[in-house]
Write a protein that holds these residues in place. Sequence first.
Motif, PDB file in Angstrom:
ATOM      1  N   ILE A  69      53.585  65.946   2.004  1.00  0.00           N
ATOM      2  CA  ILE A  69      52.616  64.888   2.309  1.00  0.00           C
ATOM      3  C   ILE A  69      51.902  64.466   1.026  1.00  0.00           C
ATOM      4  N   ASP A  70      51.857  63.155   0.767  1.00  0.00           N
ATOM      5  CA  ASP A  70      51.083  62.579  -0.341  1.00  0.00           C
ATOM      6  C   ASP A  70      49.926  61.794   0.252  1.00  0.00           C
ATOM      7  N   LEU A  71      48.858  61.636  -0.527  1.00  0.00           N
ATOM      8  CA  LEU A  71      47.721  60.835  -0.081  1.00  0.00           C
ATOM      9  C   LEU A  71      47.150  60.070  -1.269  1.00  0.00           C
ATOM     10  N   LEU A  72      47.053  58.749  -1.117  1.00  0.00           N
ATOM     11  CA  LEU A  72      46.357  57.884  -2.065  1.00  0.00           C
ATOM     12  C   LEU A  72      45.095  57.414  -1.372  1.00  0.00           C
ATOM     13  N   ASP A  73      43.965  57.530  -2.040  1.00  0.00           N
ATOM     14  CA  ASP A  73      42.651  57.332  -1.432  1.00  0.00           C
ATOM     15  C   ASP A  73      41.851  56.345  -2.285  1.00  0.00           C
ATOM     16  N   LEU A  74      41.464  55.201  -1.707  1.00  0.00           N
ATOM     17  CA  LEU A  74      40.621  54.208  -2.378  1.00  0.00           C
ATOM     18  C   LEU A  74      39.261  54.182  -1.697  1.00  0.00           C
ATOM     19  N   ASN A  75      38.187  54.150  -2.470  1.00  0.00           N
ATOM     20  CA  ASN A  75      36.833  54.191  -1.916  1.00  0.00           C
ATOM     21  C   ASN A  75      35.942  53.149  -2.576  1.00  0.00           C
ATOM     22  N   LEU A  76      34.960  52.684  -1.831  1.00  0.00           N
ATOM     23  CA  LEU A  76      33.895  51.847  -2.370  1.00  0.00           C
ATOM     24  C   LEU A  76      32.592  52.376  -1.772  1.00  0.00           C
ATOM     25  N   ASN A  77      31.799  53.051  -2.600  1.00  0.00           N
ATOM     26  CA  ASN A  77      30.572  53.694  -2.132  1.00  0.00           C
ATOM     27  C   ASN A  77      29.340  53.095  -2.799  1.00  0.00           C
ATOM     28  N   VAL A  78      28.203  53.260  -2.133  1.00  0.00           N
ATOM     29  CA  VAL A  78      26.895  52.878  -2.663  1.00  0.00           C
ATOM     30  C   VAL A  78      26.060  54.150  -2.755  1.00  0.00           C
ATOM     31  N   PHE A  98      39.931  53.586   2.189  1.00  0.00           N
ATOM     32  CA  PHE A  98      41.274  53.208   2.614  1.00  0.00           C
ATOM     33  C   PHE A  98      42.192  54.320   2.150  1.00  0.00           C
ATOM     34  N   GLU A  99      42.981  54.882   3.061  1.00  0.00           N
ATOM     35  CA  GLU A  99      43.896  55.965   2.721  1.00  0.00           C
ATOM     36  C   GLU A  99      45.329  55.546   3.024  1.00  0.00           C
ATOM     37  N   ARG A 100      46.231  55.939   2.142  1.00  0.00           N
ATOM     38  CA  ARG A 100      47.664  55.710   2.352  1.00  0.00           C
ATOM     39  C   ARG A 100      48.340  57.072   2.381  1.00  0.00           C
ATOM     40  N   TRP A 101      48.675  57.541   3.580  1.00  0.00           N
ATOM     41  CA  TRP A 101      49.342  58.814   3.786  1.00  0.00           C
ATOM     42  C   TRP A 101      50.844  58.586   3.772  1.00  0.00           C
ATOM     43  N   ARG A 109      45.167  54.114   6.720  1.00  0.00           N
ATOM     44  CA  ARG A 109      43.995  54.442   7.523  1.00  0.00           C
ATOM     45  C   ARG A 109      42.742  53.854   6.876  1.00  0.00           C
ATOM     46  N   LEU A 110      41.830  53.377   7.703  1.00  0.00           N
ATOM     47  CA  LEU A 110      40.525  52.895   7.259  1.00  0.00           C
ATOM     48  C   LEU A 110      39.440  53.823   7.764  1.00  0.00           C
ATOM     49  N   GLY A 111      38.332  53.880   7.021  1.00  0.00           N
ATOM     50  CA  GLY A 111      37.241  54.722   7.476  1.00  0.00           C
ATOM     51  C   GLY A 111      35.960  54.475   6.705  1.00  0.00           C
ATOM     52  N   VAL A 112      34.981  55.313   6.996  1.00  0.00           N
ATOM     53  CA  VAL A 112      33.692  55.253   6.320  1.00  0.00           C
ATOM     54  C   VAL A 112      33.404  56.597   5.665  1.00  0.00           C
ATOM     55  N   LEU A 132      29.525  66.057  -2.220  1.00  0.00           N
ATOM     56  CA  LEU A 132      30.105  66.446  -0.943  1.00  0.00           C
ATOM     57  C   LEU A 132      30.183  65.186  -0.100  1.00  0.00           C
ATOM     58  N   LYS A 133      31.401  64.877   0.377  1.00  0.00           N
ATOM     59  CA  LYS A 133      31.591  63.621   1.091  1.00  0.00           C
ATOM     60  C   LYS A 133      32.390  63.885   2.358  1.00  0.00           C
ATOM     61  N   TYR A 134      31.933  63.305   3.467  1.00  0.00           N
ATOM     62  CA  TYR A 134      32.653  63.360   4.731  1.00  0.00           C
ATOM     63  C   TYR A 134      33.268  61.995   4.977  1.00  0.00           C
ATOM     64  N   LYS A 135      34.490  61.998   5.506  1.00  0.00           N
ATOM     65  CA  LYS A 135      35.184  60.743   5.802  1.00  0.00           C
ATOM     66  C   LYS A 135      35.488  60.698   7.289  1.00  0.00           C
ATOM     67  N   LEU A 136      35.055  59.642   7.930  1.00  0.00           N
ATOM     68  CA  LEU A 136      35.434  59.383   9.302  1.00  0.00           C
ATOM     69  C   LEU A 136      36.495  58.309   9.239  1.00  0.00           C
ATOM     70  N   VAL A 137      37.732  58.647   9.602  1.00  0.00           N
ATOM     71  CA  VAL A 137      38.871  57.784   9.351  1.00  0.00           C
ATOM     72  C   VAL A 137      39.574  57.431  10.656  1.00  0.00           C
ATOM     73  N   LYS A 138      39.921  56.163  10.791  1.00  0.00           N
ATOM     74  CA  LYS A 138      40.675  55.637  11.932  1.00  0.00           C
ATOM     75  C   LYS A 138      42.130  55.572  11.508  1.00  0.00           C
ATOM     76  N   THR A 139      43.045  56.066  12.332  1.00  0.00           N
ATOM     77  CA  THR A 139      44.443  56.149  11.918  1.00  0.00           C
ATOM     78  C   THR A 139      45.228  54.864  12.118  1.00  0.00           C
ATOM     79  N   ASP A 140      44.801  53.981  12.974  1.00  0.00           N
ATOM     80  CA  ASP A 140      45.607  52.800  13.285  1.00  0.00           C
ATOM     81  C   ASP A 140      44.884  51.544  12.818  1.00  0.00           C
ATOM     82  N   ILE A 141      45.243  51.035  11.625  1.00  0.00           N
ATOM     83  CA  ILE A 141      44.581  49.855  11.068  1.00  0.00           C
ATOM     84  C   ILE A 141      44.813  48.631  11.943  1.00  0.00           C
TER      85      ILE A 141
END
Length: 154
Positions: A69-78, A98-101, A109-112, A132-141
């Motif tokens: 399994i690979d994961l590419l993870d893009l984030n935009l935080n404030v 935004f995650e690309r599994w 996947r999209l999330g906050v 320390l960061k928590y991600k709530l991610v939805k699997t179906d864009i």
Amino acid sequence: MKKLIVLMSMMFCIIGNAMAQKDIKAIGIQLNYGTEIESFSLGAKYQQNITNEIRIEPSINYHFEKRGIDLLDLNLNVHYIFPMASNIRLYPLAGLTFERWDFGKVENRLGVNIGSGVEFDIADNWMANIELKYKLVKTDIAKIIFDVRRESNP
């Protein structure tokens, strides 16, 4: 069925500017650990202070392959910065991810993001942070897009 995934990443980052002032820019590298994928990642981030207290931070991370399994993870935080001492700052964070599994098939996947961090100066114009960061991610864009369109067109 809606599925939420909580992914916690601990980050250690060294970035190239230590001042929390308006118009300050910084770039950095980071080492992360994702608990959902159980893998370390390397990443890069850019920080831009828009006020003395508020900054934005886009970042990209690549989690090394584990069990195919690979994961590419893009984030935009404030971040909202709270100075604790002349060389230590705390900040809560919120943002989007935004995650690309890739596990034989690709799933987007999209999330906050929600979390907090502490940064400290290590030299002139250099700082390190732990986050320390928590991600709530939805699997179906496609489902998210459909839900948004459905709500906006009653």
